[in-house]
Design a protein around this motif. Structure first.
Motif, PDB file in Angstrom:
ATOM      1  N   SER A 123      -4.978  12.534  -6.029  1.00  0.00           N
ATOM      2  CA  SER A 123      -5.101  11.513  -7.064  1.00  0.00           C
ATOM      3  C   SER A 123      -4.031  10.428  -6.908  1.00  0.00           C
ATOM      4  N   VAL A 124      -2.790  10.849  -6.715  1.00  0.00           N
ATOM      5  CA  VAL A 124      -1.684   9.899  -6.572  1.00  0.00           C
ATOM      6  C   VAL A 124      -1.861   9.062  -5.307  1.00  0.00           C
ATOM      7  N   LYS A 125      -2.231   9.710  -4.226  1.00  0.00           N
ATOM      8  CA  LYS A 125      -2.421   9.010  -2.949  1.00  0.00           C
ATOM      9  C   LYS A 125      -3.521   7.957  -3.072  1.00  0.00           C
ATOM     10  N   SER A 126      -4.633   8.322  -3.696  1.00  0.00           N
ATOM     11  CA  SER A 126      -5.737   7.389  -3.878  1.00  0.00           C
ATOM     12  C   SER A 126      -5.311   6.188  -4.726  1.00  0.00           C
ATOM     13  N   MET A 127      -4.589   6.460  -5.813  1.00  0.00           N
ATOM     14  CA  MET A 127      -4.124   5.383  -6.679  1.00  0.00           C
ATOM     15  C   MET A 127      -3.157   4.467  -5.922  1.00  0.00           C
ATOM     16  N   ALA A 128      -2.212   5.056  -5.192  1.00  0.00           N
ATOM     17  CA  ALA A 128      -1.226   4.260  -4.460  1.00  0.00           C
ATOM     18  C   ALA A 128      -1.896   3.428  -3.369  1.00  0.00           C
TER      19      ALA A 128
END
Length: 127
Positions: A34-39
């Motif tokens: 989730s964090v990787k996709s958002m970043a």
């Protein structure tokens, strides 16, 4: 336990006072995704990198044991500003232009996590 594995690696008997005081910091696969996709959406795929693990201790690990988490680093290295020294180096300097980017990333991560949890009212009591 983690302490027993540290003692074993050091060739010491179980129960010996160990220097291993922190558990390993391990990213939850879903939280990291989730964090990787958002970043990547915010910064672009080319600016988001997965880094190798280290043997350093991190108190964030205690939080990550209780709540699915992702530990992320904000790259601030800039050769032109001489901000490439490591965090614990006496030569460490921060490129202050990276601070608003880091703040925006953390706000987006928090909002995304709250959305995934169903909003603030659904947040876990441990938080």
């Amino acid at each position: 336990t983690f302490d027993d594995k540290c003692l074993e690696a050091e060739g010491l008997p179980q129960g010996f006072p160990s220097g291993c005081t922190y558990p390993p910091t391990v990213n939850d696969a879903d939280a990291w995704s989730s964090v990787k996709s958002m970043a990547q959406g915010y910064l672009g795929k080319e600016k988001v990198h997965e880094v190798k693990g280290t043997m350093g201790g991190e108190d964030f690990a205690y939080f990550a044991e209780k709540v699915p988490s992702a530990f992320v680093l904000l790259g601030i290295g800039n050769d032109e500003k001489n901000t490439t020294a490591g965090l614990h180096s006496p030569m460490f300097k921060i490129d202050e232009e990276a601070l608003p980017v880091g703040a925006a990333l953390h706000v987006n991560m928090a909002l995304g996590a709250l959305g995934d949890l169903g909003g603030l009212a659904s947040a876990k009591p441990e938080l």
